[in-house]
Enzyme design. Sequence first.
Site, short mmCIF file in Angstrom:
data_model
loop_
_atom_site.label_atom_id
_atom_site.label_comp_id
_atom_site.label_asym_id
_atom_site.label_seq_id
_atom_site.Cartn_x
_atom_site.Cartn_y
_atom_site.Cartn_z
N LYS A 110 0.84 -1.21 0.00
CA LYS A 110 0.00 0.00 0.00
C LYS A 110 0.87 1.26 0.00
O LYS A 110 0.59 2.20 -0.73
CB LYS A 110 -0.94 0.01 1.21
CG LYS A 110 -2.04 -1.03 1.10
CD LYS A 110 -3.38 -0.48 1.56
CE LYS A 110 -4.53 -1.40 1.21
NZ LYS A 110 -4.72 -2.52 2.13
N LYS A 189 -6.56 -12.14 -12.72
CA LYS A 189 -7.25 -12.58 -11.50
C LYS A 189 -8.51 -11.71 -11.30
O LYS A 189 -8.43 -10.48 -11.45
CB LYS A 189 -6.29 -12.39 -10.31
CG LYS A 189 -6.94 -12.64 -8.98
CD LYS A 189 -6.03 -12.22 -7.83
CE LYS A 189 -6.69 -12.47 -6.52
NZ LYS A 189 -7.01 -11.56 -5.59
N LYS A 192 -11.87 -6.88 -7.32
CA LYS A 192 -12.53 -5.57 -7.33
C LYS A 192 -11.57 -4.50 -7.83
O LYS A 192 -11.97 -3.57 -8.52
CB LYS A 192 -12.99 -5.21 -5.91
CG LYS A 192 -14.36 -5.77 -5.59
CD LYS A 192 -14.60 -5.79 -4.10
CE LYS A 192 -13.91 -6.94 -3.48
NZ LYS A 192 -14.29 -7.56 -2.30
P1 ADP Z 1 -10.66 -8.43 -4.16
O1 ADP Z 1 -9.37 -8.81 -4.85
O2 ADP Z 1 -11.81 -8.46 -5.09
O3 ADP Z 1 -10.54 -7.12 -3.40
P2 ADP Z 1 -10.40 -9.59 -1.58
O4 ADP Z 1 -8.95 -9.27 -1.56
O5 ADP Z 1 -11.34 -8.79 -0.71
O6 ADP Z 1 -10.93 -9.55 -3.08
O7 ADP Z 1 -10.55 -11.14 -1.26
C1 ADP Z 1 -11.43 -11.71 -0.32
C2 ADP Z 1 -11.24 -13.22 -0.35
O8 ADP Z 1 -11.59 -13.75 -1.64
C3 ADP Z 1 -9.80 -13.67 -0.10
O9 ADP Z 1 -9.83 -14.81 0.73
C4 ADP Z 1 -9.26 -14.01 -1.46
O10 ADP Z 1 -8.26 -15.01 -1.39
C5 ADP Z 1 -10.51 -14.50 -2.20
N1 ADP Z 1 -10.40 -14.17 -3.62
C6 ADP Z 1 -10.49 -12.92 -4.15
N2 ADP Z 1 -10.35 -12.95 -5.49
C7 ADP Z 1 -10.16 -14.25 -5.83
C8 ADP Z 1 -9.98 -14.94 -7.08
N3 ADP Z 1 -9.96 -14.28 -8.24
N4 ADP Z 1 -9.81 -16.28 -7.06
C9 ADP Z 1 -9.86 -16.96 -5.88
N5 ADP Z 1 -10.03 -16.38 -4.68
C10 ADP Z 1 -10.19 -15.03 -4.63
#
Ligand code: ADP
Length: 320
Positions: A110, A189, A192
């Site tokens: 960050k 991947k 969000k």
């Molecule tokens: P984002 O990347 O959308 O902000 P987060 O970091 O909030 O998602 O992830 C929340 C949970 O979802 C974590 O446990 C993360 O490992 C899982 N996760 C997020 N994106 C993926 C993905 N593309 N494939 C598998 N697991 C994911």
Amino acid sequence: MRILTGIQPSGTPHLGNYFGAMRQVCNLQEKGESFLFIADYHALTTNPEPEQLRERVVNLTLDFLACGVDVDKTVFFRQSAVPEVCELMWILNTVTPVGFLERAHSYKDKTAKGFMPNNGLFSYPVLMAADILLYNANLVPVGKDQKQHLEITRDLAIKFNNEYGDIFTIPDGYIPQTVAIVPGIDGQKMSKSYNNTIPIFGKEKALRKTVMNIVTDCKALEDPKDPDHCNVVALYKLFATEAELEEMKARYRAGNYGYGHAKQALFEKIWAHFEPMRARRAELENNMDFVNELLRKNGERAREEAAKTLDKVRKAVGLI
Ligand code: ADP
Ligand code: TRP
């Protein structure tokens, strides 16, 4: 065995969150007593608008309940319903070398992006350690990105126990390996942060539109296609049976099967998969008194548990 995990209320859940986290957490409920909380104190580190934070907490509560949190097996609560966690965090702060926090990847990432860190962001892993240690968790399911935070938790627990006696249970992390990274509509991947998500509770028209926007190569309808390098197939695989997947792959190879056909099949799978959960979510949304009461009761239950640990900790360090 006690299983515990926290989730940040950070926006509309997508297929990556569902397969990578939500479903895994729900499946683990069979293995032991579970504690699951919405990490609203952690969410404050990014200074969200208060109204937005409130909305996200409500939405995430509904999402998780709809996706299969079993309220008979799981203590499902808001982190902030147990302010004791902040006291434990303070005490843990006093055994935390600053270097541990300076080395944390999530903090370094960050700040490298030019984000001006507040002290909450810096000490984020200590609050996470307090979350885990307060409830004597044995197993903590987390995504790969949280592995280092879990190691910090273990180190702090060991350090504290060495200094003050055998107070904390040393937790193990659990990083589910079964689901690989879910790709987004652009093939990176799904996240969000990349604006490439397929939300699990979208409206029908919006969902169809998103699925139709999945990036593919530009082979013509009649051309044979490569199912092993296609985002549509990679997503279809998450929902289809082995036979259905093989059938789609065969159609790709044979030609005269367009990406539009494959996307339509994928859309139908996604829509059908979340149908019962959508219905349950709508039912809960119309019954917020039940949901709020559930959170309140669970918060109390968590608080009782927290009080026991905190009492031991206070005695151990000389506060009582
Ligand atoms: P984002 O990347 O959308 O902000 P987060 O970091 O909030 O998602 O992830 C929340 C949970 O979802 C974590 O446990 C993360 O490992 C899982 N996760 C997020 N994106 C993926 C993905 N593309 N494939 C598998 N697991 C994911
Ligand atoms: N930091 C976790 C995340 O962003 C959320 C979290 C907070 C958590 N406290 C926790 C996860 C305790 C597991 C255990 O995903």
